[in-house]
Design a protein around this motif. Structure first.
Motif, PDB file in Angstrom:
ATOM      1  N   ILE A   1       0.732  -1.137  -0.099  1.00 42.55           N
ATOM      2  CA  ILE A   1      -0.001   0.054   0.006  1.00 42.55           C
ATOM      3  C   ILE A   1       0.865   1.220   0.093  1.00 42.55           C
ATOM      4  CG2 ILE A   1      -1.681   1.514   1.242  1.00 42.55           C
ATOM      5  CD1 ILE A   1      -2.662  -1.234   2.225  1.00 42.55           C
ATOM      6  N   MET A   2       0.552   2.250  -0.871  1.00 37.47           N
ATOM      7  CA  MET A   2       1.389   3.426  -0.976  1.00 37.47           C
ATOM      8  C   MET A   2       1.012   4.347   0.184  1.00 37.47           C
ATOM      9  SD  MET A   2       1.671   4.877  -4.603  1.00 37.47           S
ATOM     10  CE  MET A   2       2.022   4.074  -6.076  1.00 37.47           C
ATOM     11  N   GLN A   3       2.077   5.086   0.713  1.00 42.79           N
ATOM     12  CA  GLN A   3       1.869   6.069   1.698  1.00 42.79           C
ATOM     13  C   GLN A   3       1.409   7.471   0.996  1.00 42.79           C
ATOM     14  OE1 GLN A   3       1.893   5.407   5.048  1.00 42.79           O
ATOM     15  NE2 GLN A   3       2.324   3.247   4.451  1.00 42.79           N
ATOM     16  N   THR A   4       0.846   8.174   1.762  1.00 46.07           N
ATOM     17  CA  THR A   4       0.472   9.452   1.067  1.00 46.07           C
ATOM     18  C   THR A   4       1.440  10.185   0.399  1.00 46.07           C
ATOM     19  OG1 THR A   4      -1.385   9.435   2.806  1.00 46.07           O
ATOM     20  CG2 THR A   4      -0.857  11.673   1.663  1.00 46.07           C
ATOM     21  N   ALA A   5       2.532  10.229   1.016  1.00 50.48           N
ATOM     22  CA  ALA A   5       3.741  11.055   0.331  1.00 50.48           C
ATOM     23  C   ALA A   5       3.994  10.306  -0.900  1.00 50.48           C
ATOM     24  CB  ALA A   5       4.916  11.362   1.376  1.00 50.48           C
ATOM     25  N   ASP A   6       4.095   9.104  -1.005  1.00 56.71           N
ATOM     26  CA  ASP A   6       4.583   8.391  -2.200  1.00 56.71           C
ATOM     27  C   ASP A   6       3.474   8.457  -3.215  1.00 56.71           C
ATOM     28  OD1 ASP A   6       6.866   7.555  -0.818  1.00 56.71           O
ATOM     29  OD2 ASP A   6       6.057   5.548  -0.330  1.00 56.71           O
ATOM     30  N   MET A   7       2.292   8.612  -2.700  1.00 58.59           N
ATOM     31  CA  MET A   7       1.042   8.680  -3.866  1.00 58.59           C
ATOM     32  C   MET A   7       1.394  10.156  -4.474  1.00 58.59           C
ATOM     33  SD  MET A   7      -2.033   6.685  -1.974  1.00 58.59           S
ATOM     34  CE  MET A   7      -3.086   8.038  -2.397  1.00 58.59           C
ATOM     35  N   GLN A   8       1.451  10.977  -3.494  1.00 62.86           N
ATOM     36  CA  GLN A   8       1.732  12.563  -4.077  1.00 62.86           C
ATOM     37  C   GLN A   8       2.821  12.779  -5.129  1.00 62.86           C
ATOM     38  OE1 GLN A   8       1.843  14.520  -0.334  1.00 62.86           O
ATOM     39  NE2 GLN A   8      -0.265  14.963  -0.281  1.00 62.86           N
ATOM     40  N   TRP A   9       4.198  12.047  -4.856  1.00 61.23           N
ATOM     41  CA  TRP A   9       5.314  12.083  -5.627  1.00 61.23           C
ATOM     42  C   TRP A   9       4.908  11.448  -6.935  1.00 61.23           C
ATOM     43  CZ3 TRP A   9       9.361  14.217  -6.559  1.00 61.23           C
ATOM     44  CH2 TRP A   9      10.344  13.881  -7.429  1.00 61.23           C
ATOM     45  N   TRP A  10       4.115  10.364  -6.842  1.00 57.87           N
ATOM     46  CA  TRP A  10       3.786   9.433  -8.024  1.00 57.87           C
ATOM     47  C   TRP A  10       3.035  10.423  -8.987  1.00 57.87           C
ATOM     48  CZ3 TRP A  10      -0.942   7.783 -10.089  1.00 57.87           C
ATOM     49  CH2 TRP A  10      -0.647   6.644 -11.174  1.00 57.87           C
ATOM     50  N   ALA A  11       2.047  11.035  -8.342  1.00 60.52           N
ATOM     51  CA  ALA A  11       1.017  11.965  -8.986  1.00 60.52           C
ATOM     52  C   ALA A  11       1.627  12.943  -9.593  1.00 60.52           C
ATOM     53  CB  ALA A  11      -0.109  12.244  -8.033  1.00 60.52           C
ATOM     54  N   ALA A  12       2.379  13.719  -8.957  1.00 61.33           N
ATOM     55  CA  ALA A  12       3.234  14.770  -9.461  1.00 61.33           C
ATOM     56  C   ALA A  12       4.211  14.630 -10.853  1.00 61.33           C
ATOM     57  CB  ALA A  12       4.120  15.471  -8.434  1.00 61.33           C
ATOM     58  N   GLU A  13       4.849  13.053 -10.514  1.00 61.82           N
ATOM     59  CA  GLU A  13       5.511  12.799 -11.529  1.00 61.82           C
ATOM     60  C   GLU A  13       4.904  12.495 -12.798  1.00 61.82           C
ATOM     61  OE1 GLU A  13       7.744   8.897 -11.654  1.00 61.82           O
ATOM     62  OE2 GLU A  13       9.323  10.287 -10.950  1.00 61.82           O
ATOM     63  N   ARG A  14       3.638  11.867 -12.600  1.00 62.76           N
ATOM     64  CA  ARG A  14       2.676  11.599 -13.861  1.00 62.76           C
ATOM     65  C   ARG A  14       2.303  12.762 -14.751  1.00 62.76           C
ATOM     66  NH1 ARG A  14      -2.179   9.529 -11.243  1.00 62.76           N
ATOM     67  NH2 ARG A  14      -2.800  11.766 -11.800  1.00 62.76           N
ATOM     68  N   ILE A  15       1.789  13.869 -13.686  1.00 59.94           N
ATOM     69  CA  ILE A  15       1.396  15.199 -14.273  1.00 59.94           C
ATOM     70  C   ILE A  15       2.482  15.675 -15.108  1.00 59.94           C
ATOM     71  CG2 ILE A  15       0.727  17.350 -13.958  1.00 59.94           C
ATOM     72  CD1 ILE A  15      -0.761  16.169 -11.218  1.00 59.94           C
ATOM     73  N   ALA A  16       3.649  15.720 -14.642  1.00 62.84           N
ATOM     74  CA  ALA A  16       4.775  16.352 -15.261  1.00 62.84           C
ATOM     75  C   ALA A  16       5.259  15.558 -16.557  1.00 62.84           C
ATOM     76  CB  ALA A  16       6.242  16.344 -14.207  1.00 62.84           C
ATOM     77  N   ARG A  17       5.375  14.344 -16.337  1.00 63.06           N
ATOM     78  CA  ARG A  17       5.702  13.672 -17.765  1.00 63.06           C
ATOM     79  C   ARG A  17       4.666  13.662 -18.483  1.00 63.06           C
ATOM     80  NH1 ARG A  17       5.387   8.567 -15.320  1.00 63.06           N
ATOM     81  NH2 ARG A  17       7.643   9.172 -14.359  1.00 63.06           N
ATOM     82  N   THR A  18       3.517  13.757 -18.269  1.00 64.01           N
ATOM     83  CA  THR A  18       2.259  13.866 -19.420  1.00 64.01           C
ATOM     84  C   THR A  18       2.238  15.341 -19.708  1.00 64.01           C
ATOM     85  OG1 THR A  18       0.953  12.367 -18.199  1.00 64.01           O
ATOM     86  CG2 THR A  18      -0.350  13.701 -19.757  1.00 64.01           C
ATOM     87  N   GLU A  19       2.520  16.142 -19.244  1.00 65.14           N
ATOM     88  CA  GLU A  19       2.313  17.450 -19.716  1.00 65.14           C
ATOM     89  C   GLU A  19       3.674  17.834 -20.590  1.00 65.14           C
ATOM     90  OE1 GLU A  19       0.187  20.091 -19.393  1.00 65.14           O
ATOM     91  OE2 GLU A  19      -1.139  18.731 -18.402  1.00 65.14           O
ATOM     92  N   THR A  20       4.891  17.176 -20.202  1.00 66.14           N
ATOM     93  CA  THR A  20       6.172  17.432 -21.060  1.00 66.14           C
ATOM     94  C   THR A  20       5.825  16.908 -22.371  1.00 66.14           C
ATOM     95  OG1 THR A  20       7.512  17.342 -18.936  1.00 66.14           O
ATOM     96  CG2 THR A  20       8.573  16.845 -21.154  1.00 66.14           C
ATOM     97  N   MET A  21       5.083  15.507 -22.591  1.00 58.88           N
ATOM     98  CA  MET A  21       4.874  14.994 -23.796  1.00 58.88           C
ATOM     99  C   MET A  21       3.744  15.877 -24.750  1.00 58.88           C
ATOM    100  SD  MET A  21       6.999  12.457 -23.981  1.00 58.88           S
ATOM    101  CE  MET A  21       6.097  11.660 -25.603  1.00 58.88           C
ATOM    102  N   GLN A  22       2.894  16.584 -23.986  1.00 59.69           N
ATOM    103  CA  GLN A  22       1.684  17.177 -24.577  1.00 59.69           C
ATOM    104  C   GLN A  22       2.624  18.404 -25.149  1.00 59.69           C
ATOM    105  OE1 GLN A  22      -1.552  18.523 -22.301  1.00 59.69           O
ATOM    106  NE2 GLN A  22      -2.834  17.993 -23.904  1.00 59.69           N
ATOM    107  N   ALA A  23       3.550  19.059 -24.312  1.00 64.05           N
ATOM    108  CA  ALA A  23       4.081  20.347 -24.856  1.00 64.05           C
ATOM    109  C   ALA A  23       5.225  19.904 -26.202  1.00 64.05           C
ATOM    110  CB  ALA A  23       5.029  20.961 -23.688  1.00 64.05           C
ATOM    111  N   SER A  24       5.545  18.721 -25.979  1.00 60.19           N
ATOM    112  CA  SER A  24       6.756  18.376 -26.813  1.00 60.19           C
ATOM    113  C   SER A  24       5.837  17.999 -28.440  1.00 60.19           C
ATOM    114  CB  SER A  24       7.590  16.937 -26.567  1.00 60.19           C
ATOM    115  OG  SER A  24       8.056  16.507 -27.593  1.00 60.19           O
ATOM    116  N   ALA A  25       4.675  17.559 -28.185  1.00 56.99           N
ATOM    117  CA  ALA A  25       3.834  17.062 -29.286  1.00 56.99           C
ATOM    118  C   ALA A  25       3.248  18.308 -30.042  1.00 56.99           C
ATOM    119  CB  ALA A  25       2.492  16.136 -28.795  1.00 56.99           C
ATOM    120  N   GLN A  26       3.161  19.241 -29.385  1.00 58.32           N
ATOM    121  CA  GLN A  26       2.600  20.571 -29.464  1.00 58.32           C
ATOM    122  C   GLN A  26       3.555  21.028 -30.541  1.00 58.32           C
ATOM    123  OE1 GLN A  26      -0.528  21.186 -30.092  1.00 58.32           O
ATOM    124  NE2 GLN A  26      -0.237  22.836 -31.249  1.00 58.32           N
ATOM    125  N   GLY A  27       4.861  21.293 -29.691  1.00 58.49           N
ATOM    126  CA  GLY A  27       5.938  21.888 -30.413  1.00 58.49           C
ATOM    127  C   GLY A  27       6.404  21.334 -31.782  1.00 58.49           C
TER     128      GLY A  27
END
Length: 85
Positions: A1-27
């Motif tokens: 079971i993930m701890q809250t801090a681990d889940m927050q890190w995972w969610a932040a990483e997922r958002i950053a990765r997805t937004e980076t790919m979206q910006a790259s695709a648009q560029g």
């Protein structure tokens, strides 16, 4: 079971990765359009993490004017545009 801090890190990483790919695709679309490319091909990351939705789009061609917002298909999407020359 993930701890809250681990889940927050995972969610932040997922958002950053997805937004980076979206910006790259648009560029990429902007760069291709500036170079005179009028059509692009959806290219999926063909490995063991490939999802059915991206597989269904793999190889499909789009007018560059209709390609904005297609990638990212989902969070953590790794697909890219290829120019059709």
């Amino acid at each position: 079971i993930m701890q809250t801090a681990d889940m927050q890190w995972w969610a932040a990483e997922r958002i950053a990765r997805t937004e980076t790919m979206q910006a790259s695709a648009q560029g990429t679309i902007i760069g291709y359009a500036d170079a005179g490319v009028s059509r692009v091909e959806f290219y999926a990351a063909l490995d063991e993490r490939l999802c059915e939705e991206c597989l269904g789009l793999h190889g499909q061609e789009f007018p560059i004017t209709e390609s904005g917002g297609v990638i990212t298909v989902h969070p953590n999407c790794r697909c890219v545009w290829l120019p059709i020359l």
